[in-house]
Design a protein around this motif. Sequence first.
Motif, PDB file in Angstrom:
ATOM      1  N   ALA A   1      10.626  -7.087 -10.128  1.00  0.00           N
ATOM      2  CA  ALA A   1       9.769  -5.930 -10.405  1.00  0.00           C
ATOM      3  C   ALA A   1       9.699  -5.059  -9.164  1.00  0.00           C
ATOM      4  CB  ALA A   1       8.369  -6.390 -10.797  1.00  0.00           C
ATOM      5  N   GLU A   2       9.945  -3.786  -9.340  1.00  0.00           N
ATOM      6  CA  GLU A   2       9.849  -2.844  -8.220  1.00  0.00           C
ATOM      7  C   GLU A   2       9.501  -1.463  -8.765  1.00  0.00           C
ATOM      8  OE1 GLU A   2      12.261  -1.306  -4.241  1.00  0.00           O
ATOM      9  OE2 GLU A   2      13.285  -2.600  -5.681  1.00  0.00           O
ATOM     10  N   GLY A   3       8.663  -0.762  -8.038  1.00  0.00           N
ATOM     11  CA  GLY A   3       8.324   0.602  -8.414  1.00  0.00           C
ATOM     12  C   GLY A   3       6.880   0.779  -8.798  1.00  0.00           C
ATOM     13  N   ARG A   4       6.145   1.533  -7.988  1.00  0.00           N
ATOM     14  CA  ARG A   4       4.761   1.931  -8.257  1.00  0.00           C
ATOM     15  C   ARG A   4       3.807   0.735  -8.394  1.00  0.00           C
ATOM     16  NH1 ARG A   4       8.138   4.777 -11.359  1.00  0.00           N
ATOM     17  NH2 ARG A   4       7.532   3.766 -13.314  1.00  0.00           N
ATOM     18  N   ILE A   5       4.059  -0.311  -7.635  1.00  0.00           N
ATOM     19  CA  ILE A   5       3.147  -1.459  -7.580  1.00  0.00           C
ATOM     20  C   ILE A   5       2.256  -1.242  -6.368  1.00  0.00           C
ATOM     21  CG2 ILE A   5       2.963  -3.965  -7.378  1.00  0.00           C
ATOM     22  CD1 ILE A   5       5.782  -4.116  -8.625  1.00  0.00           C
ATOM     23  N   HIS A   6       1.033  -0.799  -6.618  1.00  0.00           N
ATOM     24  CA  HIS A   6       0.172  -0.324  -5.533  1.00  0.00           C
ATOM     25  C   HIS A   6      -1.019  -1.218  -5.225  1.00  0.00           C
ATOM     26  CE1 HIS A   6       1.776   4.047  -6.249  1.00  0.00           C
ATOM     27  NE2 HIS A   6       2.605   3.292  -5.549  1.00  0.00           N
ATOM     28  N   THR A   7      -1.231  -2.251  -6.013  1.00  0.00           N
ATOM     29  CA  THR A   7      -2.374  -3.130  -5.777  1.00  0.00           C
ATOM     30  C   THR A   7      -1.957  -4.582  -5.974  1.00  0.00           C
ATOM     31  OG1 THR A   7      -3.149  -3.192  -8.076  1.00  0.00           O
ATOM     32  CG2 THR A   7      -3.925  -1.345  -6.711  1.00  0.00           C
ATOM     33  N   PRO A   8      -2.696  -5.525  -5.362  1.00  0.00           N
ATOM     34  CA  PRO A   8      -2.413  -6.940  -5.610  1.00  0.00           C
ATOM     35  C   PRO A   8      -2.518  -7.287  -7.092  1.00  0.00           C
ATOM     36  CG  PRO A   8      -3.793  -6.712  -3.664  1.00  0.00           C
ATOM     37  CD  PRO A   8      -3.719  -5.344  -4.287  1.00  0.00           C
ATOM     38  N   ALA A   9      -3.456  -6.648  -7.805  1.00  0.00           N
ATOM     39  CA  ALA A   9      -3.608  -6.929  -9.238  1.00  0.00           C
ATOM     40  C   ALA A   9      -2.355  -6.524 -10.004  1.00  0.00           C
ATOM     41  CB  ALA A   9      -4.832  -6.201  -9.788  1.00  0.00           C
ATOM     42  N   GLN A  10      -1.770  -5.385  -9.651  1.00  0.00           N
ATOM     43  CA  GLN A  10      -0.546  -4.948 -10.324  1.00  0.00           C
ATOM     44  C   GLN A  10       0.619  -5.888 -10.011  1.00  0.00           C
ATOM     45  OE1 GLN A  10      -0.301  -0.876  -8.902  1.00  0.00           O
ATOM     46  NE2 GLN A  10      -1.127  -0.074 -10.841  1.00  0.00           N
ATOM     47  N   ALA A  11       0.668  -6.389  -8.795  1.00  0.00           N
ATOM     48  CA  ALA A  11       1.713  -7.343  -8.430  1.00  0.00           C
ATOM     49  C   ALA A  11       1.594  -8.607  -9.275  1.00  0.00           C
ATOM     50  CB  ALA A  11       1.626  -7.680  -6.945  1.00  0.00           C
ATOM     51  N   ARG A  12       0.369  -9.063  -9.462  1.00  0.00           N
ATOM     52  CA  ARG A  12       0.129 -10.242 -10.291  1.00  0.00           C
ATOM     53  C   ARG A  12       0.508  -9.978 -11.746  1.00  0.00           C
ATOM     54  NH1 ARG A  12       0.072 -15.558  -9.852  1.00  0.00           N
ATOM     55  NH2 ARG A  12       1.135 -15.531 -11.863  1.00  0.00           N
ATOM     56  N   GLN A  13       0.183  -8.773 -12.231  1.00  0.00           N
ATOM     57  CA  GLN A  13       0.535  -8.402 -13.597  1.00  0.00           C
ATOM     58  C   GLN A  13       2.055  -8.416 -13.784  1.00  0.00           C
ATOM     59  OE1 GLN A  13      -1.340  -4.584 -13.905  1.00  0.00           O
ATOM     60  NE2 GLN A  13      -3.277  -5.403 -14.682  1.00  0.00           N
TER      61      GLN A  13
ATOM     62  N   ALA B   1       8.357 -11.215 -14.167  1.00  0.00           N
ATOM     63  CA  ALA B   1       9.150 -10.951 -12.967  1.00  0.00           C
ATOM     64  C   ALA B   1       9.494 -12.242 -12.238  1.00  0.00           C
ATOM     65  CB  ALA B   1       8.395 -10.014 -12.033  1.00  0.00           C
ATOM     66  N   PHE B   2      10.696 -12.329 -11.746  1.00  0.00           N
ATOM     67  CA  PHE B   2      11.139 -13.443 -10.909  1.00  0.00           C
ATOM     68  C   PHE B   2      10.520 -13.313  -9.527  1.00  0.00           C
ATOM     69  CE2 PHE B   2      14.179 -14.945  -7.699  1.00  0.00           C
ATOM     70  CZ  PHE B   2      14.363 -16.260  -8.088  1.00  0.00           C
ATOM     71  N   ALA B   3      10.464 -12.072  -9.028  1.00  0.00           N
ATOM     72  CA  ALA B   3       9.853 -11.758  -7.742  1.00  0.00           C
ATOM     73  C   ALA B   3       9.343 -10.322  -7.818  1.00  0.00           C
ATOM     74  CB  ALA B   3      10.853 -11.919  -6.593  1.00  0.00           C
ATOM     75  N   VAL B   4       8.519  -9.945  -6.855  1.00  0.00           N
ATOM     76  CA  VAL B   4       7.893  -8.627  -6.885  1.00  0.00           C
ATOM     77  C   VAL B   4       8.132  -7.907  -5.559  1.00  0.00           C
ATOM     78  CG1 VAL B   4       5.714  -7.358  -7.106  1.00  0.00           C
ATOM     79  CG2 VAL B   4       6.104  -9.439  -8.456  1.00  0.00           C
ATOM     80  N   VAL B   5       8.617  -6.674  -5.646  1.00  0.00           N
ATOM     81  CA  VAL B   5       8.808  -5.830  -4.467  1.00  0.00           C
ATOM     82  C   VAL B   5       7.645  -4.856  -4.357  1.00  0.00           C
ATOM     83  CG1 VAL B   5      10.241  -4.088  -3.335  1.00  0.00           C
ATOM     84  CG2 VAL B   5      11.323  -5.972  -4.573  1.00  0.00           C
ATOM     85  N   VAL B   6       7.019  -4.807  -3.192  1.00  0.00           N
ATOM     86  CA  VAL B   6       5.987  -3.816  -2.899  1.00  0.00           C
ATOM     87  C   VAL B   6       6.403  -3.073  -1.631  1.00  0.00           C
ATOM     88  CG1 VAL B   6       3.551  -3.397  -2.358  1.00  0.00           C
ATOM     89  CG2 VAL B   6       4.179  -5.220  -3.955  1.00  0.00           C
ATOM     90  N   GLY B   7       6.363  -1.757  -1.694  1.00  0.00           N
ATOM     91  CA  GLY B   7       6.754  -0.968  -0.535  1.00  0.00           C
ATOM     92  C   GLY B   7       5.642  -0.083  -0.029  1.00  0.00           C
ATOM     93  N   THR B   8       5.474   1.074  -0.674  1.00  0.00           N
ATOM     94  CA  THR B   8       4.551   2.098  -0.219  1.00  0.00           C
ATOM     95  C   THR B   8       3.163   1.562   0.097  1.00  0.00           C
ATOM     96  OG1 THR B   8       5.732   3.803  -1.462  1.00  0.00           O
ATOM     97  CG2 THR B   8       3.473   4.293  -0.836  1.00  0.00           C
ATOM     98  N   ALA B   9       2.621   0.723  -0.769  1.00  0.00           N
ATOM     99  CA  ALA B   9       1.249   0.251  -0.606  1.00  0.00           C
ATOM    100  C   ALA B   9       1.075  -0.648   0.611  1.00  0.00           C
ATOM    101  CB  ALA B   9       0.802  -0.497  -1.855  1.00  0.00           C
ATOM    102  N   ILE B  10       2.171  -1.121   1.191  1.00  0.00           N
ATOM    103  CA  ILE B  10       2.091  -1.983   2.369  1.00  0.00           C
ATOM    104  C   ILE B  10       2.629  -1.298   3.614  1.00  0.00           C
ATOM    105  CG2 ILE B  10       2.933  -4.149   3.405  1.00  0.00           C
ATOM    106  CD1 ILE B  10       2.951  -5.392   0.651  1.00  0.00           C
ATOM    107  N   THR B  11       3.692  -0.538   3.472  1.00  0.00           N
ATOM    108  CA  THR B  11       4.422  -0.086   4.664  1.00  0.00           C
ATOM    109  C   THR B  11       4.502   1.428   4.848  1.00  0.00           C
ATOM    110  OG1 THR B  11       6.552  -0.184   3.487  1.00  0.00           O
ATOM    111  CG2 THR B  11       5.834  -2.173   4.638  1.00  0.00           C
ATOM    112  N   HIS B  12       3.751   2.206   4.055  1.00  0.00           N
ATOM    113  CA  HIS B  12       3.830   3.664   4.221  1.00  0.00           C
ATOM    114  C   HIS B  12       2.447   4.243   4.506  1.00  0.00           C
ATOM    115  CE1 HIS B  12       5.016   7.898   3.052  1.00  0.00           C
ATOM    116  NE2 HIS B  12       5.966   7.503   3.898  1.00  0.00           N
ATOM    117  N   PRO B  13       2.053   4.278   5.771  1.00  0.00           N
ATOM    118  CA  PRO B  13       0.705   4.716   6.141  1.00  0.00           C
ATOM    119  C   PRO B  13       0.329   6.102   5.638  1.00  0.00           C
ATOM    120  CG  PRO B  13       1.796   3.692   8.007  1.00  0.00           C
ATOM    121  CD  PRO B  13       2.835   3.865   6.944  1.00  0.00           C
ATOM    122  N   ALA B  14       1.270   7.027   5.603  1.00  0.00           N
ATOM    123  CA  ALA B  14       0.953   8.390   5.164  1.00  0.00           C
ATOM    124  C   ALA B  14       0.468   8.397   3.718  1.00  0.00           C
ATOM    125  CB  ALA B  14       2.173   9.297   5.324  1.00  0.00           C
TER     126      ALA B  14
END
Length: 228
Positions: free
Chosen positions: A185-197, A203-216
């Motif tokens: 799963a990847e794309g627009r996962i912005h909260t821990p709850a969405q990652a769990r969903q 999903a086999f695994a979950v990718v989170v980007g912006t919500a963790i690594t994009h301060p702006a």
Amino acid sequence: MILTPEGLDALHSQLIVSCQAYPGEPMRDPRTTGQVAASAVIGGAAAVRVQGLADVQFTRSAVEVPVIGLWKDGHDGVFITPTLRHALAVANAGAHIVAIDGTRRPRPDSLTLKQTVSGIRAESHALVMADCGSFADAVAAVEAGADLIGTTLAGYTDERPKTAGPDLGLLAEIAGAGLGKPVVAEGRIHTPAQARQALDAGAFAVVVGTAITHPASITGWFKDALEN
């Protein structure tokens, strides 16, 4: 370290953190990418995903987890590791997994997706992650020989509407089809709850980007909340 398809089992139900910054941003520096990736690993990331050849190289030196590498070239159409040349360069930079555009759209070098995957196989030890935008893309990517299927491009092609959060419907459809490959799963996962969903949707695994690594972006979310 060479990552085998069997070695992917270590990523099951785990978090993968995408560490990327956009051109012109203060954090757009390969050394910074490596540091951010290392910080994510301390927090529990089982793998990281980075963009750019130098970023892959620096990150390989900074972490001991699998590195998913890609090379964005352009802004429209097929631009995520769009050609075999790009893919081999990412593999040679040290990526354990090369993420490529896994859609059925025409590729800039006129190769088919299957030819691209076969070329990566022939010239490197890297595994292949196909960034897909639809169920039909996922089926085609599996047939082409991809090792992992990502929902990265859901909502970014003309086949599906862009959902406000992760496209859980597409994720569930692919995961439930029994295609025989891990679905990430990847794309627009912005909260821990969405990652769990996403994990609960198959999903086999979950990718989170912006919500963790994009301060702006994160700062903007808080600013908008205060203003509205």
